[in-house]
Design a protein around this motif. Structure first.
Motif, mmCIF file in Angstrom:
data_model
loop_
_atom_site.group_PDB
_atom_site.id
_atom_site.type_symbol
_atom_site.label_atom_id
_atom_site.label_comp_id
_atom_site.label_asym_id
_atom_site.label_seq_id
_atom_site.Cartn_x
_atom_site.Cartn_y
_atom_site.Cartn_z
ATOM 1 N N SER A 53 2.061 13.978 0.456
ATOM 2 C CA SER A 53 0.777 13.433 -0.012
ATOM 3 C C SER A 53 0.876 12.929 -1.456
ATOM 4 O O SER A 53 0.069 12.137 -1.899
ATOM 5 C CB SER A 53 -0.337 14.478 0.095
ATOM 6 O OG SER A 53 -0.397 15.315 -1.048
ATOM 7 N N TRP A 54 1.843 13.448 -2.200
ATOM 8 C CA TRP A 54 1.962 13.140 -3.634
ATOM 9 C C TRP A 54 3.409 12.724 -3.862
ATOM 10 O O TRP A 54 4.295 13.567 -3.839
ATOM 11 C CB TRP A 54 1.602 14.404 -4.436
ATOM 12 C CG TRP A 54 1.431 14.183 -5.889
ATOM 13 C CD1 TRP A 54 2.423 14.059 -6.826
ATOM 14 C CD2 TRP A 54 0.199 14.069 -6.608
ATOM 15 N NE1 TRP A 54 1.879 13.872 -8.068
ATOM 16 C CE2 TRP A 54 0.514 13.874 -7.969
ATOM 17 C CE3 TRP A 54 -1.147 14.107 -6.226
ATOM 18 C CZ2 TRP A 54 -0.454 13.725 -8.958
ATOM 19 C CZ3 TRP A 54 -2.109 13.968 -7.214
ATOM 20 C CH2 TRP A 54 -1.766 13.779 -8.565
ATOM 21 N N ALA A 55 3.629 11.417 -4.086
ATOM 22 C CA ALA A 55 5.008 10.917 -4.031
ATOM 23 C C ALA A 55 5.796 11.068 -5.326
ATOM 24 O O ALA A 55 6.994 11.288 -5.305
ATOM 25 C CB ALA A 55 5.008 9.450 -3.605
ATOM 26 N N SER A 56 5.107 10.940 -6.466
ATOM 27 C CA SER A 56 5.888 10.896 -7.711
ATOM 28 C C SER A 56 5.567 12.073 -8.633
ATOM 29 O O SER A 56 5.319 13.173 -8.166
ATOM 30 C CB SER A 56 5.688 9.546 -8.411
ATOM 31 O OG SER A 56 6.662 9.407 -9.427
ATOM 32 N N GLY A 57 5.569 11.834 -9.926
ATOM 33 C CA GLY A 57 5.401 12.918 -10.893
ATOM 34 C C GLY A 57 3.968 13.334 -11.109
ATOM 35 O O GLY A 57 3.051 12.839 -10.454
ATOM 36 N N MET A 60 3.429 8.260 3.305
ATOM 37 C CA MET A 60 2.355 8.834 2.488
ATOM 38 C C MET A 60 1.230 9.309 3.396
ATOM 39 O O MET A 60 0.728 8.528 4.201
ATOM 40 C CB MET A 60 1.780 7.765 1.559
ATOM 41 C CG MET A 60 2.721 7.309 0.461
ATOM 42 S SD MET A 60 2.607 8.350 -0.990
ATOM 43 C CE MET A 60 0.918 8.106 -1.421
ATOM 44 N N VAL A 61 0.813 10.540 3.227
ATOM 45 C CA VAL A 61 -0.210 11.132 4.076
ATOM 46 C C VAL A 61 -1.259 11.804 3.190
ATOM 47 O O VAL A 61 -0.891 12.559 2.288
ATOM 48 C CB VAL A 61 0.412 12.205 5.006
ATOM 49 C CG1 VAL A 61 -0.596 12.720 5.999
ATOM 50 C CG2 VAL A 61 1.639 11.667 5.728
ATOM 51 N N PRO A 62 -2.544 11.564 3.418
ATOM 52 C CA PRO A 62 -3.543 12.319 2.649
ATOM 53 C C PRO A 62 -3.315 13.830 2.853
ATOM 54 O O PRO A 62 -2.952 14.258 3.952
ATOM 55 C CB PRO A 62 -4.866 11.876 3.255
ATOM 56 C CG PRO A 62 -4.581 10.563 3.909
ATOM 57 C CD PRO A 62 -3.155 10.631 4.366
ATOM 58 N N GLN A 63 -3.564 14.599 1.811
ATOM 59 C CA GLN A 63 -3.193 16.022 1.838
ATOM 60 C C GLN A 63 -3.835 16.817 2.981
ATOM 61 O O GLN A 63 -3.180 17.634 3.622
ATOM 62 C CB GLN A 63 -3.573 16.650 0.505
ATOM 63 C CG GLN A 63 -2.784 17.870 0.159
ATOM 64 C CD GLN A 63 -3.029 18.259 -1.288
ATOM 65 O OE1 GLN A 63 -3.874 19.061 -1.580
ATOM 66 N NE2 GLN A 63 -2.312 17.644 -2.187
ATOM 67 N N PHE A 88 2.730 23.856 -2.919
ATOM 68 C CA PHE A 88 1.754 22.875 -3.386
ATOM 69 C C PHE A 88 2.378 22.087 -4.534
ATOM 70 O O PHE A 88 2.285 20.869 -4.581
ATOM 71 C CB PHE A 88 0.488 23.600 -3.843
ATOM 72 C CG PHE A 88 -0.580 22.688 -4.382
ATOM 73 C CD1 PHE A 88 -1.226 21.789 -3.562
ATOM 74 C CD2 PHE A 88 -0.949 22.759 -5.730
ATOM 75 C CE1 PHE A 88 -2.209 20.947 -4.068
ATOM 76 C CE2 PHE A 88 -1.942 21.930 -6.229
ATOM 77 C CZ PHE A 88 -2.573 21.019 -5.402
ATOM 78 N N LEU A 142 9.612 6.716 2.776
ATOM 79 C CA LEU A 142 8.425 7.485 2.386
ATOM 80 C C LEU A 142 7.313 7.285 3.402
ATOM 81 O O LEU A 142 7.026 6.160 3.795
ATOM 82 C CB LEU A 142 7.952 7.002 1.011
ATOM 83 C CG LEU A 142 6.562 7.444 0.545
ATOM 84 C CD1 LEU A 142 6.514 8.946 0.317
ATOM 85 C CD2 LEU A 142 6.181 6.706 -0.748
#
Lengths: 223, 252
Positions: free
Chosen positions: B99-103, B125-128, B28, B123
């Motif tokens: 789902s979460w690309a950066s910091g 991006m996909v919802p979790q 996670f 990249l």
């Protein structure tokens, strides 16, 4: 203009937590959301769902000596173990969320529209962002509470006729708790139900783009 | 011939991962979740052009120190913590499905974002929840499914839309991979797995969703020691099991 009183994060969390009814299952978003955990009203039992795979985690620990790296909330803070808690995988976690089993979610917001559209995931100007669980939570929870400052750091409204940032989900928000107001989103529009002491309706309206409907029962925010 | 999925070293466990492979990495975003030793072994091997499917491309060694600092008043994180960010920082990753690309905050920029801005990585991006379900579908033999999540947002772009019960849904496709690298607490030689607390997360979801699932575990126990009622990941989903070095695990 003299700076008027605005609720700080703890106070906003306190106000949001009053919405938690006895027996509810609540998911708390990162930030102000997780702070609500500390303010469940006396006499109510609330189960918190963490999207990283837990139901029933307890309050954040008070020292690293009590922390367990395998007992974390979605924000990465160590939680205390509680009787009745259980763990599950990520797919199961979002079955709960998308399947409308969660009673309430508390999310942060960058913008909310008068129809209840929410924008909270993009990193403006950077071409990417952090969706995380926000899209699933925004449309999956039975009730969506957004907690945010009423205006941006430069004083611009965050409650808008139409969001300018990429949406998290359309028409999903039920309640907005800001540092100066409590607003319910209804079919008729935005209903201003509570206002922070020291503010007038006109002053709140001046920093809100869409027209506010003033509740006949308008009152001061009580905690 | 007795079934024995136990391999002796992390190097051996990942020896057949080739350049261009698609790899699921189960975590996670916290120290307790990640298959830290498998990730380090893959970094050491230097395999290139990887597509990673994970909750995030990782904090990496760029941000893990900042994360430690941020939560240090609440928790001590182990010295052996690494995530997929290490592979990104090594230039081994071509594409990330996350789902979460950066910091962890807008102010924390990971190495993946820097490479993304420079046009070096791709990249998706996909919802979790969609990410988790696409992986589950891959494991379950379901090629695609409709979800309401992402409808009416940028996630909808280029996807088939259908209305069910008056609500807009989008078609999402299953995800599979060549390898899944996961972390569990205990395993037996058949590959039955149990987890600890919130470290189950994407690890249990990804087990069985790749051609080869490799489980890094804290401890290997004798067959029969795991309570069959308590097994979380049935052995059929696991191909290899490798144990963490106990002395390092205890050190922090």
């Amino acid at each position: 203009m003299v700076d008027k009183y605005r609720m700080d994060e703890q106070t906003m969390a306190l106000r949001v937590a009053r919405e938690f009814q006895d027996g509810m299952v609540v998911n708390l978003g990162v930030g102000i959301g997780t702070q609500c955990m500390n303010y469940v009203p006396e006499g109510r039992e609330v189960v918190f769902q963490s999207e990283n795979g837990a139901l029933g985690l307890g309050p954040i620990v008070s020292s690293p000596d009590e922390a367990d790296i395998n007992l974390l909330n979605a924000g990465g803070q160590p939680a205390s173990p509680m009787k009745g808690m259980c763990f599950f995988s990520h797919d199961e976690s979002f079955v709960m969320i998308r399947g409308r089993h969660i009673d309430m979610v508390v999310l942060g917001g960058m913008e909310v529209s008068e129809k209840g559209d929410l924008a909270n995931w993009a990193l403006p100007g950077r071409g990417l962002g952090n969706i995380g669980g926000s899209m699933d939570l925004a449309l999956g929870a039975k009730s969506v509470v957004v907690v945010m400052t009423h205006t941006t750091k430069s004083g611009k409204p965050k409650i808008l006729k139409k969001c300018s940032l990429p949406l998290t989900a359309p028409e999903c928000v039920d309640i907005i708790v800001t540092d100066i107001a409590f607003i319910r989103i209804t079919d008729k529009g935005l209903v201003l139900e509570e206002i922070v002491p020291g503010w007038t309706v006109e002053e709140v309206q001046a920093v809100t783009e869409p027209r506010l409907i003033v509740s006949p029962d308008l009152k001061e925010v009580t905690l | 011939m007795a079934i024995n999925k136990i391999v002796d070293s992390f190097e051996e466990a990942i020896a057949d991962i080739r350049d261009g492979a698609t790899i699921m990495i189960g975590y996670f975003g916290h120290a307790g979740d990640a298959p830290c030793w498998l990730i380090r072994a893959l970094a050491e091997k230097g395999t290139k052009n990887l597509t990673i499917i994970s909750n995030m491309p990782g904090w990496g060694r760029t941000l893990i120190p900042a994360f430690r600092e941020m939560v240090k008043g609440l928790i001590r994180n182990p010295s052996w913590w690494d995530d997929a960010g290490l592979l990104v920082e090594n230039g081994q990753v071509r594409k990330a499905v996350v789902s979460w690309a950066s910091g962890m905050s807008p102010a924390h920029v990971n190495d993946f974002e820097k490479r993304y801005q420079a046009g070096e990585v791709e990249l998706e991006m996909v919802p979790q929840g969609t990410l988790a379900e696409r992986i589950r579908a891959g494991k379950a033999g379901i090629p695609a499914f409709y979800v309401p999540t992402g409808a009416g947002t940028v996630v909808e772009e280029g996807k088939e839309v259908r209305v069910f019960n008056g609500r807009r849904h989008i078609l999402e496709h299953a995800l599979t991979a060549d390898f899944a690298l996961i972390h569990a607490h205990k395993a037996d030689r058949w590959g039955n797995l149990v987890y600890q607390g919130t470290s189950r997360t994407f690890n249990a979801t990804m087990a069985g969703a790749a051609k080869v699932t490799i489980a890094e575990v804290d401890e290997i126990v004798e067959l029969g020691e795991l309570d069959p009622e308590a097994v979380v990941t049935p052995n059929i989903y696991v191909d290899r099991v490798v144990a963490r070095p106990l002395e390092e695990l205890r050190k922090w």
